[in-house]
Scaffold this motif. Structure first.
Motif, PDB file in Angstrom:
ATOM      1  N   GLU A 114      -7.008   6.648  -3.988  1.00  0.00           N
ATOM      2  CA  GLU A 114      -6.967   5.310  -4.592  1.00  0.00           C
ATOM      3  C   GLU A 114      -6.917   5.058  -5.761  1.00  0.00           C
ATOM      4  OE1 GLU A 114     -10.367   3.452  -2.538  1.00  0.00           O
ATOM      5  OE2 GLU A 114      -9.932   4.169  -0.589  1.00  0.00           O
ATOM      6  N   ASP A 115      -5.801   4.230  -6.122  1.00  0.00           N
ATOM      7  CA  ASP A 115      -5.538   4.157  -7.557  1.00  0.00           C
ATOM      8  C   ASP A 115      -4.532   2.876  -7.722  1.00  0.00           C
ATOM      9  OD1 ASP A 115      -3.856   4.389 -10.207  1.00  0.00           O
ATOM     10  OD2 ASP A 115      -5.491   5.683 -10.703  1.00  0.00           O
ATOM     11  N   TYR A 116      -4.638   1.787  -8.287  1.00  0.00           N
ATOM     12  CA  TYR A 116      -3.730   0.767  -8.333  1.00  0.00           C
ATOM     13  C   TYR A 116      -2.595   1.229  -8.836  1.00  0.00           C
ATOM     14  CZ  TYR A 116      -2.151  -3.979  -9.004  1.00  0.00           C
ATOM     15  OH  TYR A 116      -1.317  -5.440  -9.259  1.00  0.00           O
ATOM     16  N   VAL A 117      -2.606   1.922  -9.540  1.00  0.00           N
ATOM     17  CA  VAL A 117      -1.321   2.206 -10.316  1.00  0.00           C
ATOM     18  C   VAL A 117      -0.538   3.366 -10.099  1.00  0.00           C
ATOM     19  CG1 VAL A 117      -0.138   2.797 -12.627  1.00  0.00           C
ATOM     20  CG2 VAL A 117      -2.160   0.994 -12.395  1.00  0.00           C
ATOM     21  N   PHE A 118      -1.140   4.786  -9.807  1.00  0.00           N
ATOM     22  CA  PHE A 118      -0.505   5.774  -9.523  1.00  0.00           C
ATOM     23  C   PHE A 118      -0.777   6.030  -7.806  1.00  0.00           C
ATOM     24  CE2 PHE A 118      -1.333   6.321 -13.986  1.00  0.00           C
ATOM     25  CZ  PHE A 118      -0.067   6.504 -14.348  1.00  0.00           C
ATOM     26  N   LYS A 119       0.513   6.820  -7.350  1.00  0.00           N
ATOM     27  CA  LYS A 119       0.574   7.146  -6.130  1.00  0.00           C
ATOM     28  C   LYS A 119      -0.393   8.088  -5.367  1.00  0.00           C
ATOM     29  CE  LYS A 119       5.254   5.459  -6.125  1.00  0.00           C
ATOM     30  NZ  LYS A 119       6.701   5.937  -6.000  1.00  0.00           N
ATOM     31  N   THR A 120      -0.330   9.273  -6.551  1.00  0.00           N
ATOM     32  CA  THR A 120      -1.249  10.429  -6.033  1.00  0.00           C
ATOM     33  C   THR A 120      -1.919  10.955  -7.500  1.00  0.00           C
ATOM     34  OG1 THR A 120       0.322  12.167  -6.678  1.00  0.00           O
ATOM     35  CG2 THR A 120       0.589  11.262  -4.348  1.00  0.00           C
ATOM     36  N   LYS A 121      -3.031  11.726  -7.020  1.00  0.00           N
ATOM     37  CA  LYS A 121      -3.958  12.294  -8.449  1.00  0.00           C
ATOM     38  C   LYS A 121      -2.881  13.266  -9.226  1.00  0.00           C
ATOM     39  CE  LYS A 121      -8.366  14.833  -9.407  1.00  0.00           C
ATOM     40  NZ  LYS A 121      -9.332  15.211  -8.683  1.00  0.00           N
ATOM     41  N   SER A 122      -2.083  13.842  -8.579  1.00  0.00           N
ATOM     42  CA  SER A 122      -1.038  14.853  -9.199  1.00  0.00           C
ATOM     43  C   SER A 122      -0.355  13.872 -10.068  1.00  0.00           C
ATOM     44  CB  SER A 122      -0.286  15.858  -8.143  1.00  0.00           C
ATOM     45  OG  SER A 122       0.543  16.543  -8.979  1.00  0.00           O
ATOM     46  N   LEU A 155      -7.562   0.476 -13.790  1.00  0.00           N
ATOM     47  CA  LEU A 155      -7.958  -1.045 -13.296  1.00  0.00           C
ATOM     48  C   LEU A 155      -8.810  -0.846 -11.912  1.00  0.00           C
ATOM     49  CD1 LEU A 155      -7.192  -4.124 -13.036  1.00  0.00           C
ATOM     50  CD2 LEU A 155      -5.362  -3.486 -11.830  1.00  0.00           C
ATOM     51  N   THR A 156      -9.912  -1.555 -11.867  1.00  0.00           N
ATOM     52  CA  THR A 156     -10.770  -1.502 -10.738  1.00  0.00           C
ATOM     53  C   THR A 156     -10.458  -2.663  -9.759  1.00  0.00           C
ATOM     54  OG1 THR A 156     -12.620  -2.449 -11.900  1.00  0.00           O
ATOM     55  CG2 THR A 156     -12.470   0.021 -11.917  1.00  0.00           C
ATOM     56  N   ALA A 157     -10.041  -3.550 -10.445  1.00  0.00           N
ATOM     57  CA  ALA A 157      -9.611  -4.933  -9.515  1.00  0.00           C
ATOM     58  C   ALA A 157      -8.283  -4.883  -8.788  1.00  0.00           C
ATOM     59  CB  ALA A 157      -9.695  -6.050 -10.379  1.00  0.00           C
ATOM     60  N   LYS A 158      -8.127  -5.329  -7.817  1.00  0.00           N
ATOM     61  CA  LYS A 158      -6.844  -5.677  -6.975  1.00  0.00           C
ATOM     62  C   LYS A 158      -5.540  -6.059  -7.955  1.00  0.00           C
ATOM     63  CE  LYS A 158      -8.273  -4.130  -2.961  1.00  0.00           C
ATOM     64  NZ  LYS A 158      -7.767  -3.082  -2.224  1.00  0.00           N
ATOM     65  N   SER A 159      -5.886  -6.973  -8.586  1.00  0.00           N
ATOM     66  CA  SER A 159      -4.750  -7.522  -9.659  1.00  0.00           C
ATOM     67  C   SER A 159      -5.435  -8.524 -10.557  1.00  0.00           C
ATOM     68  CB  SER A 159      -3.714  -8.235  -8.638  1.00  0.00           C
ATOM     69  OG  SER A 159      -2.660  -8.657  -9.435  1.00  0.00           O
ATOM     70  N   ALA A 215       6.592   7.144 -15.842  1.00  0.00           N
ATOM     71  CA  ALA A 215       6.014   5.909 -15.593  1.00  0.00           C
ATOM     72  C   ALA A 215       6.434   5.169 -14.439  1.00  0.00           C
ATOM     73  CB  ALA A 215       5.706   4.937 -16.795  1.00  0.00           C
ATOM     74  N   ASN A 216       7.843   5.105 -14.230  1.00  0.00           N
ATOM     75  CA  ASN A 216       8.787   4.531 -13.443  1.00  0.00           C
ATOM     76  C   ASN A 216       8.707   5.395 -12.082  1.00  0.00           C
ATOM     77  OD1 ASN A 216      10.316   1.993 -14.345  1.00  0.00           O
ATOM     78  ND2 ASN A 216      10.364   3.375 -16.118  1.00  0.00           N
ATOM     79  N   LYS A 217       8.793   6.764 -12.340  1.00  0.00           N
ATOM     80  CA  LYS A 217       8.774   7.590 -10.947  1.00  0.00           C
ATOM     81  C   LYS A 217       7.323   7.655 -10.379  1.00  0.00           C
ATOM     82  CE  LYS A 217       9.553  12.388  -9.680  1.00  0.00           C
ATOM     83  NZ  LYS A 217      10.018  13.727 -10.236  1.00  0.00           N
ATOM     84  N   TYR A 218       6.517   7.720 -11.042  1.00  0.00           N
ATOM     85  CA  TYR A 218       5.053   8.036 -10.375  1.00  0.00           C
ATOM     86  C   TYR A 218       4.385   6.512  -9.891  1.00  0.00           C
ATOM     87  CZ  TYR A 218       5.493  12.807 -11.618  1.00  0.00           C
ATOM     88  OH  TYR A 218       5.808  14.244 -11.538  1.00  0.00           O
ATOM     89  N   ALA A 219       4.384   5.448 -10.834  1.00  0.00           N
ATOM     90  CA  ALA A 219       3.771   4.159 -10.471  1.00  0.00           C
ATOM     91  C   ALA A 219       4.165   3.641  -9.335  1.00  0.00           C
ATOM     92  CB  ALA A 219       4.075   3.326 -11.582  1.00  0.00           C
ATOM     93  N   LYS A 220       3.386   2.926  -8.684  1.00  0.00           N
ATOM     94  CA  LYS A 220       3.502   2.012  -7.630  1.00  0.00           C
ATOM     95  C   LYS A 220       4.143   0.699  -7.899  1.00  0.00           C
ATOM     96  CE  LYS A 220      -0.826   3.319  -5.385  1.00  0.00           C
ATOM     97  NZ  LYS A 220      -2.241   2.727  -5.063  1.00  0.00           N
TER      98      LYS A 220
END
Length: 314
Positions: free
Chosen positions: A28-36, A121-125, A231-236
């Motif tokens: 669970e992370d607002y920005v990144f898809k996976t921990k890796s 970020l800990t908020a939704k948006s 940043a573009n490859k990994y970020a949601k």
């Protein structure tokens, strides 16, 4: 409906469609898809930060909406200067400018909470109101008063948002091709490469995007290039850009601060129309077009931009 507004609408539809895949992982992370993904990105961030080539410290500041990462450099006796980076660029983007800016200023480069960087970020948006609260909490933490601020692209929009607030503590303002500040995107069709890169990242699309936004992509450090690509490859994907709409005449006219607005002559985000609106509604403004520069003017013509910012701030 204008071409720019149509593009923004399509941007929203595609981004929202692209957000659904984030449910496939328990991470669970607002920005990144996976921990890796996050770990790989942070490693590249740390390498890029060394491009500063001056002493700096890194600090985390707790805010209502998460942890803000701040890079601090320059003499403690210098006038305070806040740096707000462009979209997905992070505070490492200032590596061609930091030596000059830190000569006479105490630098506070802040990573935006809603993008890939070291902030969390800990908020939704964040709404515009939330963004104002968040940055003011950071400013209060460092007891910043009558500080200067430099914002690039999205950072320029945020700097303007902060400046239109009553009772702010900002002194001088520098806007480097501020996105969606004076008008919508000037050349939406050309900027579509950035949208495609975000949705379907590849080295080829990344190279095309750099050529669209920069007149001299060869000047961009390969170390920083790698971080920017990740940043573009990994970020949601997210639709936060869509909340950035041009400021009204009344809002711009409420800014009493000295403001310097710079754009590149090959900018795809702004044009001379942007500068004309700035001249008309920013009471104490100075505007200029930098030759042989694109949207990434702080890299394309770093020495010229550095000199103009320094002269303005001093």
């Amino acid at each position: 409906m204008s071409t720019s507004k149509t593009f923004v609408g399509l941007f929203l539809i595609i981004l929202l469609a692209g957000c659904g895949s984030s449910k496939e992982t328990k991470f669970e992370d607002y920005v990144f898809k996976t921990k890796s993904d996050k770990q790989n990105y942070i490693a590249s961030y740390d390498k890029a930060l060394k491009l500063y080539e001056i002493p700096y410290t890194e600090e985390d500041v707790k805010t209502t909406f998460g942890i803000a990462h701040v890079i601090i450099a320059g003499p403690k006796s210098g006038k305070d200067l806040v740096l707000l980076h462009g979209m997905d660029a992070s505070s490492t983007m200032w590596y061609p400018n930091i030596k000059t800016l830190a000569k006479n200023h105490r630098i506070y480069a802040i990573d935006f909470l809603m993008e890939p960087n070291k902030s969390t970020l800990t908020a939704k948006s964040l709404s515009s109101e939330d963004i104002v609260v968040c940055y003011n909490e950071i400013f209060n933490h460092y007891k910043l008063k009558k500080f200067d601020i430099v914002g690039a692209s999205r950072g320029g929009w945020i700097a303007t948002l902060l400046a239109v607030q009553k009772n702010n503590s900002i002194d001088k303002i520098v806007l480097l091709s501020p996105a969606q500040t004076f008008k919508f995107i000037d050349k939406p069709r050309k900027t579509s490469s950035a949208l495609l890169l975000k949705l379907f990242p590849s080295e080829k699309k990344f190279s095309k995007t750099l050529k669209t936004f920069s007149t001299h992509p060869e000047k961009i450090s390969s170390i920083y290039n790698r971080q920017f690509y990740l940043a573009n490859k990994y970020a949601k994907s997210n639709s936060s850009m869509l909340k950035m709409t041009p400021f009204s005449d009344k809002e711009l006219e409420s800014i009493q601060n000295p403001v310097l607005v710079l754009i590149g002559d090959h900018d795809v985000i702004n044009s001379e129309d942007s500068l004309e609106r700035a001249k008309k509604h920013l009471i104490h403004s100075k505007t200029e077009t930098i030759k042989d520069a694109g949207h990434f003017l702080s890299i394309d013509q770093s020495q010229i931009v550095n000199d103009k910012i320094s002269d303005f701030l001093q």
